[in-house]
Structures are given as C-alpha cells and as structure tokens.
Design an enzyme around this catalytic site. Structure first.
Site, short mmCIF file in Angstrom:
data_model
loop_
_atom_site.label_atom_id
_atom_site.label_comp_id
_atom_site.label_asym_id
_atom_site.label_seq_id
_atom_site.Cartn_x
_atom_site.Cartn_y
_atom_site.Cartn_z
N CYS A 16 0.75 -1.25 0.03
CA CYS A 16 0.03 -0.09 -0.07
C CYS A 16 0.90 1.13 0.00
O CYS A 16 1.88 1.34 0.80
CB CYS A 16 -0.77 0.03 0.97
SG CYS A 16 -1.96 1.67 1.48
N TYR B 245 -16.71 -12.24 29.45
CA TYR B 245 -16.60 -11.49 28.45
C TYR B 245 -16.81 -12.38 27.03
O TYR B 245 -16.04 -12.32 26.04
CB TYR B 245 -15.01 -10.91 28.16
CG TYR B 245 -14.61 -10.39 29.49
CD1 TYR B 245 -14.85 -9.06 30.00
CD2 TYR B 245 -13.74 -11.31 30.50
CE1 TYR B 245 -14.03 -8.57 31.37
CE2 TYR B 245 -13.32 -10.89 31.78
CZ TYR B 245 -13.38 -9.58 31.98
OH TYR B 245 -12.85 -9.20 33.25
N GLN C 17 -15.33 -10.88 15.48
CA GLN C 17 -13.95 -10.72 15.13
C GLN C 17 -13.69 -10.50 13.86
O GLN C 17 -14.27 -10.71 12.98
CB GLN C 17 -13.37 -12.07 15.49
CG GLN C 17 -13.57 -12.50 17.00
CD GLN C 17 -12.39 -11.91 17.70
OE1 GLN C 17 -11.36 -11.30 17.24
NE2 GLN C 17 -12.54 -12.01 19.14
N CYS D 87 -1.14 6.37 6.61
CA CYS D 87 -2.44 6.07 7.17
C CYS D 87 -2.11 5.73 8.69
O CYS D 87 -1.10 4.86 8.91
CB CYS D 87 -2.86 4.90 6.12
SG CYS D 87 -4.42 4.02 6.79
N GLU E 95 -21.47 -11.37 29.54
CA GLU E 95 -20.77 -10.15 28.85
C GLU E 95 -21.65 -8.90 29.10
O GLU E 95 -23.00 -9.02 29.54
CB GLU E 95 -21.43 -10.66 27.39
CG GLU E 95 -21.49 -9.50 26.25
CD GLU E 95 -20.05 -8.61 26.09
OE1 GLU E 95 -19.22 -9.12 25.96
OE2 GLU E 95 -20.25 -7.55 26.04
N CYS F 294 -5.98 -9.62 24.23
CA CYS F 294 -5.55 -8.50 23.04
C CYS F 294 -4.27 -7.51 23.52
O CYS F 294 -4.00 -6.84 22.89
CB CYS F 294 -6.75 -7.98 22.44
SG CYS F 294 -7.74 -7.05 23.89
N ASP G 294 -11.84 -13.60 28.14
CA ASP G 294 -11.37 -12.96 26.60
C ASP G 294 -11.53 -11.43 27.06
O ASP G 294 -12.31 -10.91 26.42
CB ASP G 294 -12.15 -13.46 25.58
CG ASP G 294 -11.56 -12.94 24.26
OD1 ASP G 294 -10.47 -12.19 24.54
OD2 ASP G 294 -12.34 -13.31 23.38
N1 SAH Z 1 -14.95 -13.49 23.18
C1 SAH Z 1 -15.63 -12.52 22.43
C2 SAH Z 1 -15.62 -11.24 22.70
C3 SAH Z 1 -14.17 -10.77 23.18
S1 SAH Z 1 -13.81 -8.84 23.08
C4 SAH Z 1 -15.81 -12.77 21.23
O1 SAH Z 1 -14.57 -13.40 20.63
O2 SAH Z 1 -16.53 -12.60 20.18
C5 SAH Z 1 -14.30 -8.46 24.96
C6 SAH Z 1 -15.72 -8.47 25.29
O3 SAH Z 1 -15.80 -8.06 26.70
C7 SAH Z 1 -16.63 -7.29 24.60
O4 SAH Z 1 -17.64 -7.92 24.07
C8 SAH Z 1 -17.10 -6.47 25.61
O5 SAH Z 1 -18.24 -5.82 25.36
C9 SAH Z 1 -17.03 -7.15 26.87
N2 SAH Z 1 -16.78 -6.58 28.15
C10 SAH Z 1 -16.16 -5.39 28.41
N3 SAH Z 1 -16.03 -5.12 29.69
C11 SAH Z 1 -16.52 -6.15 30.42
C12 SAH Z 1 -16.92 -6.60 31.67
N4 SAH Z 1 -16.37 -5.70 32.70
N5 SAH Z 1 -17.59 -7.68 31.86
C13 SAH Z 1 -18.20 -8.50 30.72
N6 SAH Z 1 -17.79 -8.01 29.66
C14 SAH Z 1 -17.14 -6.97 29.26
#
Ligand code: SAH
Length: 463
Positions: A72, A316, A287, A78, A337, A420, A393
């Site tokens: 790119c 999460y 994702q 960017c 979540e 992440c 996660d």
């Molecule tokens: N495992 C899922 C999402 C991971 S991303 C997947 O792979 O699709 C992290 C997620 O945590 C997000 O959806 C966000 O909304 C949620 N989140 C953020 N803070 C949180 C908390 N305190 N308790 C529960 N979920 C939370």
C-alpha cells in the site's frame, strides 16, 4: 540534543507501538516508521532529558527486513498499519518478543519457564485482505470533492483511499458506487466541525465463508434521499445481502448510531467460524479476521481440553463465539457479557446452531461471577460453586482483581486466558501464579498482520 537537529541513527530495537529505537551518544531516540536494522537520517522533533522523538527523513541503509515494495502506497501516512514496511516474518518475531517481554517483565514469569511454555506464533499464509469489516469515514476535500478513505495517524483528516490492502477487494467497488451516487444526487458528506451534511461513514462487512455482503451508511439525518436508487445499484454487486442506514445525529467520535433502518434485503448477514453459524447485524461485535479467529478459538478449545462432562464459564463472551465453540464439547457453558445486544445475539446464535447447553448472563464479569458464587454458597448450605474450566477474553484493560479472586475461589482445573493486550495479560498471570496456578502453555496468534497488535492465548493449570 535539540529540536530540529539532524542526526544519523542505527535502529537497534523496536518499541511496542512499532517505532524504531536507536541511540546517539547514549541518547535514545524513538523514530516512527524506522525498522530494526535501518540506518536513518532523522530530525529531532521533541527532546526530553534522557530520550527524544525524531522524524524519519532519509533511509541511508535499509534494513534487511525492509519490504522493497510495500503493498500500500499509503502505508506511512495512514494510521491503520504501523509495520507494513517490515517483512512479515520479522513482524511475527516482533510480536512474539513483545508477548515474551511483557510476561517476563510485568508477569515476572521466569525465563526458563517461558522457554518451555511458549509455542511459536501462529501467523497467516496471506497476511493481506484479511479484514471482514471496514468503516470508511466520508468527507469533502479542499476542492469540494466527496472523498472516503482513512484517518491519518492520530488525526481526523481523511486520506482518500478506496483500496485498503487489509480489506476485501469488493470494498472499492462499493465505495465508488456510493461516491458516484452522492455526486450525482448532490448528497453532502458530513462535516465534523459544523455537524452538518449527511453521510458520515460507510460500514462494510463481508462473510468470508458465505460471501454475503453488508453495507450500512451512517447518516446525520433520518433518511437518505433517493436511497432506493443507491440500493438498486449496490444490489447488483454479487453477494449483496443487507443494506441499511444507521442514524447518528450526535456530535461524537462514536461511529455507529443506535438505530438501524433497513434499506434493502436483510438487516444481518450470516457467517461461520468453523462449524458454528453466526448472524451479524451492523451493531454486533464480531472478530475481524475470521481465518485467524478460527485458529485462536481452536487453540482455546484445545487448551480447555473438554471431554463432555465439564462445567465451563466463558467470561467476556461477546456474541458467544467462544461459548458456542466450547458448548459442543462441554456439559454446560455459562457466558457473561456486559453488552445486552451482544447477549441477544449470543442467545440467537445458540438457537440457530441448535445448542441448548449454553446459558448467558448480561452484566459485568466482576459482578456476575462473585454474585453467582455468593448465591450458590447461600443456597447450597455453604458448599462452594465449582467450575472445571474458566475461559476469559477481556478487553485491553484485562480482568479486575476481584474477578480473578472469584475465579481462584471456584478452583477450576484449567484457566484459559485469551488476551488482546499482553501487558495486562502479564499482570493477571502474575496474580494467578501467586494463587496456585502455573503457566503451562502460551501461544500468540497474529490476528492483525501489518499492525502492532497481537492476540495471545494461555493455559494456566491448578498446582
Ligand atoms: N470472546 C468474544 C468477545 C471478546 S471482546 C468474542 O471473541 O467474540 C471483549 C468483550 O468483553 C466485549 O464484547 C465487551 O463488550 C466485553 N466486556 C467489556 N467489559 C466487560 C466486563 N466488565 N464484563 C463483561 N464483559 C465485558
């Protein structure tokens, strides 16, 4: 060292944001876009007492890791890619070093242990065009042309580019169709400063498995004049499944509005990760790199080592992606979540896949799990709740200590930590190691080639 000084620097290291680091007479300089191994000429922009920031002016001797012709031409300007000019193999090494460094420094994991437990990073065969989602800002250039592209790093000025190397090729066709339509019907782009004009952003999603396409125009109004003509044109593109409007009239950096209006077709597309089917609406979290996500969740499942009798928590859980993967091998999965719509999606996704052993809770993981634990104890005469496996996660900030404590109280055999941000992962690993859990496997997965971001999955086992 003073501002505007020109210096010659050999780049010997790289910072966590991908910037090159070199020293001049012991004084450390951070230089964006310089790569380890480069010898560069740089101009000092900001000089602090012990270190400074400099701008790359000239590459005197290019690093052996420098890509000769970056895909790119916008890579440097960017804000999307930070390390596209570095060979992919070296990018992977950089990411592994980052995870390892954080686990060692912040996590205080002994080096000998890391040598045993760290597995090679999972890279991509084709590290371009991997994103299934793109959000393009729409604006007006100095000559009054409607443009779309990307924000320059850390700014809101749009660099026109309809051909991003990370996105799918069909994005370009869609964007050109929308820009031509706007010119033809005199539809104005949104002006951030004045909070006027109509079209703010274009969201495009593509189902890698199903080839279904979603287009959502984010508008500063209630309707799109002549929207039916745009819809008719976009619908000609093979795979077009969903065309919607998102209403966002706020003066805000938040891209999407809360209200979605259908313009043509369905309001969602369908896609698969492995054998699990997901319905994705414009507001759903999903994702962005489906190829690597399947590998990441495959590892999470492998680390969870389920045989059919286990009780598993997926904290999460988002739209239940990992939960539904796990549910196929476990007795019962509980997902938690914070976003209510995501839990609606999770329940729906369980239903369309015929999965009946997953239960979802809306709320903060650090509240839901401790409350569940306390209620269980009350209702079972002091007996404590147990889980066989707990998967987390979390977002970049990692887990709260109170949550980690409840996890430990539940005495799972295995904890699978998907992260992440390896810095907060390392902090949490330190806590868990202090509570009788040992790090058994660590593997980074490159979900975001050409950027400095890296995902990571760890297995911790009860001693
Ligand atoms: N495992 C899922 C999402 C991971 S991303 C997947 O792979 O699709 C992290 C997620 O945590 C997000 O959806 C966000 O909304 C949620 N989140 C953020 N803070 C949180 C908390 N305190 N308790 C529960 N979920 C939370």
């Amino acid at each position: 060292m003073q501002k505007n000084d020109m210096v010659t620097v050999t780049i010997e290291d790289m910072g966590t944001s991908g910037e090159g680091i070199g020293k001049v007479d012991g004084y450390a300089l951070f230089i964006k876009d310089a790569i380890i191994g480069d010898v560069v000429e740089a101009k000092i922009m900001k000089a602090k007492k012990n270190y400074g920031y400099a701008r790359l002016m000239n590459i005197l001797t290019p690093s052996e890791y420098r890509v000769k012709n970056p895909q790119c031409s916008m890579a440097r300007k960017c804000g999307g890619c930070q390390i596209q000019e570095m060979e992919y193999g070296r990018q992977l090494q950089f990411k592994m070093d980052k995870v390892r460094g954080n686990l060692m420094r912040i996590g205080e994991v002994p080096e000998e242990l890391l040598d045993c437990v760290m597995e090679p990073i999972v890279g991509m065969d084709e590290p371009f065009h991997y994103r299934n989602k793109a959000q393009f800002p729409v604006g007006t250039d100095k000559e009054g042309n409607i443009v779309t592209g990307f924000y320059a790093g850390r700014t809101h000025s749009i660099i026109p580019n309809t051909d991003c190397s990370l996105g799918v090729p069909v994005n370009e066709k869609i964007l050109k169709c929308i820009l031509a339509f706007m010119e033809e019907y005199g539809i104005r782009a949104y002006d951030e400063e004045k909070n006027s004009g109509l079209v703010r952003h274009v969201l495009i999603r593509y189902g890698f498995t199903t080839k279904e396409i979603m287009v959502c125009l984010v508008i500063n109004g209630n309707s799109l004049p002549h929207g039916e003509i745009l819809a008719e044109r976009l619908a000609q593109i093979p795979g077009m499944t969903s065309i919607t409007l998102s209403i966002n009239k706020d003066k805000t950096n938040v891209i999407m509005g809360n209200q979605i209006k259908p313009l043509w077709g369905q309001t969602y597309i369908t896609d698969y990760i492995g054998n699990v089917k997901y319905q994705i609406s414009p507001l759903s979290f999903y994702q962005v790199n489906p190829v690597q996500t399947e590998k990441l969740y495959g590892l999470a499942l492998e680390y969870a080592d389920l045989h059919g009798n286990e009780t598993v928590w997926d904290l999460y859980c988002g739209i239940g992606t990992i939960s539904l993967f796990l549910a196929q091998k476990a007795k019962k999965v509980y997902g938690v979540e914070i976003v209510p719509q995501a839990i609606d999606d999770a329940k729906n996704n369980a239903k369309i896949n015929g999965i009946t052993n997953a239960k979802f809770y809306v709320g903060k993981a650090e509240e839901v799990l401790p409350e569940y634990y306390a209620a269980y104890e009350r209702e079972h005469g002091g007996k404590t709740a147990h889980a066989d496996v707990i998967v987390v996660d979390p977002p970049r900030k990692g887990c709260e200590e109170s949550l980690l404590q409840t996890i430990v109280d539940m005495q799972p055999e295995r904890i699978v930590y998907v992260s992440c941000d390896s810095a907060t992962l390392a902090r949490d690993v330190k806590y868990l190691r202090g509570c009788g859990y040992e790090l058994e496997r660590v593997r980074a997965v490159d979900q975001f080639p050409q950027t400095v971001h890296v995902e990571c999955v760890c297995l911790l086992r009860k001693n």
